[in-house]
Design an enzyme around this catalytic site. Structure first.
Site, PDB file in Angstrom:
ATOM      1  N   GLY A 109       0.795  -1.217   0.000  1.00 48.01           N
ATOM      2  CA  GLY A 109       0.000   0.000   0.000  1.00 48.01           C
ATOM      3  C   GLY A 109       0.836   1.279   0.000  1.00 48.01           C
ATOM      4  O   GLY A 109       2.061   1.265   0.117  1.00 48.01           O
ATOM      5  N   HIS A 110       0.127   2.403  -0.107  1.00 46.91           N
ATOM      6  CA  HIS A 110       0.795   3.704  -0.198  1.00 46.91           C
ATOM      7  C   HIS A 110       1.526   4.053   1.101  1.00 46.91           C
ATOM      8  O   HIS A 110       1.082   3.743   2.206  1.00 46.91           O
ATOM      9  CB  HIS A 110      -0.205   4.808  -0.561  1.00 46.91           C
ATOM     10  CG  HIS A 110      -1.340   4.967   0.394  1.00 46.91           C
ATOM     11  ND1 HIS A 110      -1.302   5.807   1.470  1.00 46.91           N
ATOM     12  CD2 HIS A 110      -2.553   4.369   0.430  1.00 46.91           C
ATOM     13  CE1 HIS A 110      -2.443   5.745   2.124  1.00 46.91           C
ATOM     14  NE2 HIS A 110      -3.213   4.866   1.514  1.00 46.91           N
ATOM     15  N   ASN A 111       2.709   4.657   0.931  1.00 40.02           N
ATOM     16  CA  ASN A 111       3.553   5.121   2.044  1.00 40.02           C
ATOM     17  C   ASN A 111       4.113   3.999   2.913  1.00 40.02           C
ATOM     18  O   ASN A 111       4.630   4.245   4.009  1.00 40.02           O
ATOM     19  CB  ASN A 111       2.817   6.135   2.925  1.00 40.02           C
ATOM     20  CG  ASN A 111       2.561   7.443   2.213  1.00 40.02           C
ATOM     21  OD1 ASN A 111       1.507   7.617   1.600  1.00 40.02           O
ATOM     22  ND2 ASN A 111       3.519   8.357   2.274  1.00 40.02           N
TER      23      ASN A 111
END
Length: 338
Positions: A227-229
């Site tokens: 996922g993002h980050n």
């Protein structure tokens, strides 16, 4: 080549590498696990790579090394070198005039390199690869068919991305509820350090703001979602169908087995091992060994267990009440005795 010691005929000729069950004359095989020792009695290989000093009496030839599987990997690579890719840009490739293509890079037909993108020396882009505007791919990389490196993402040297990998897809970010739900712009990037290998159809989301990072030497299997980050440390092993939710930080040398789900905004401490099908809902300290898989059971037994689940809270309260009653009675009896 492998620092081994020959036990048997040092002049035997080897032409192939084969599984221990199928190996015949001219083949070299390996004994990677004690459960395969039973195959030695019927093995017809010309040599067997082993790391066990207590070998059975046998007419076989052995190559004794510190780590049989590592020795096998080196020898296997000798007989099966990487595919050679002729340098050059196919006339059927689409390369923006502002893109920079390194020395001896190989660009196959129907790959695309966008505005101000950079491709390193000796990097290979196979058919259908898209390296979008401002993205950078380092030296000596191999991007298999239909890989996408989205805009502004950065790939280090010696990275292998297998077919269908997507680097820099939008993270799953929405604000509000129902008809008021609003997509949050995903304006960050993905940064992948050197010597990383990512399996087929794995996706790595770009950061909402900032950077999604994968550390040097990390190996990721097929069908993994990052996922993002998310930040993944160095030398991690992440097995198929694992999902890591946004903003989680994974330390160095972590092993995550297949079908693991990790909640967002957690920290997984370095050198931790997470067993298959585990669900991780809270942060994990370094050097942890976790497992939480539910093993398949006979159907009727499983149904009985499921019928009990809604009653667990009531049963817990009853047991707690009984325990308190017993403690109170015991304390009263003790006082009476004294």
């Amino acid at each position: 080549m492998v620092g081994g010691r020959v036990i048997g005929d040092p002049d035997v000729t080897i032409g192939r590498v084969a599984p221990i069950q199928d190996a015949g004359p001219g083949d070299i095989t390996f004994l990677g696990h004690s459960r395969h020792r039973r195959h030695l009695s019927s093995c017809k290989a010309s040599a067997v790579i082993v790391d066990d000093a207590t070998l059975p009496r046998s007419n076989l030839n052995f190559l004794h090394v510190d780590d049989a599987y590592r020795g096998f990997a080196r020898i296997h690579g000798l007989f099966n070198p990487p595919t050679a890719h002729p340098a050059g840009v196919s006339p059927l490739a689409v390369v923006d005039p502002t893109a920079v293509i390194g020395v001896d890079a190989a660009l196959y037909p129907h790959c695309y390199v966008g505005t101000n993108a950079r491709i390193g020396d000796k990097t290979v882009l196979m058919p259908g690869v898209a390296v979008e505007a401002g993205a950078q791919v380092g030296k000596g990389c191999v991007l298999h068919p239909n890989v996408t490196v989205a805009e502004r993402c950065r790939i280090g040297d010696g990275v292998i991305l297998h077919a269908g990998v997507v680097i820099g897809s939008d993270g799953f970010g929405y604000a509000g509820h129902g008809p008021q739900r609003l997509k949050v712009p995903q304006a960050g990037i993905v940064e992948i350090a050197g010597d990383v290998e990512i399996g087929a159809n794995t996706t790595v989301d770009r950061a909402t703001i900032g950077t999604t990072r994968i550390g040097a030497g990390t190996k990721i299997d097929n069908l993994v979602q990052i996922g993002h980050n998310v930040v993944i440390g160095e030398r991690c092993l992440i097995v198929a169908q694992t999902g890591i939710a946004g903003s989680t930080v994974v330390g160095d040398d972590v092993v995550i087995a297949g079908q693991v789900g990790i909640k967002d905004h957690l920290e997984i401490g370095q050198r931790s091992v997470i067993g298959p099908r585990s669900t991780v809902l809270q942060s994990v300290p370094p050097d942890s060994v976790l497992s939480g898989a539910v093993t398949a059971a006979p159907h009727q037994e499983w149904l009985r267990v499921m019928r009990l689940l809604p009653k667990l809270s009531t049963l817990w309260r009853r047991v707690s009440k009984i325990e308190r009653s017993i403690r109170t009675r015991t304390q009263r009896d003790d006082k009476g005795v004294s």
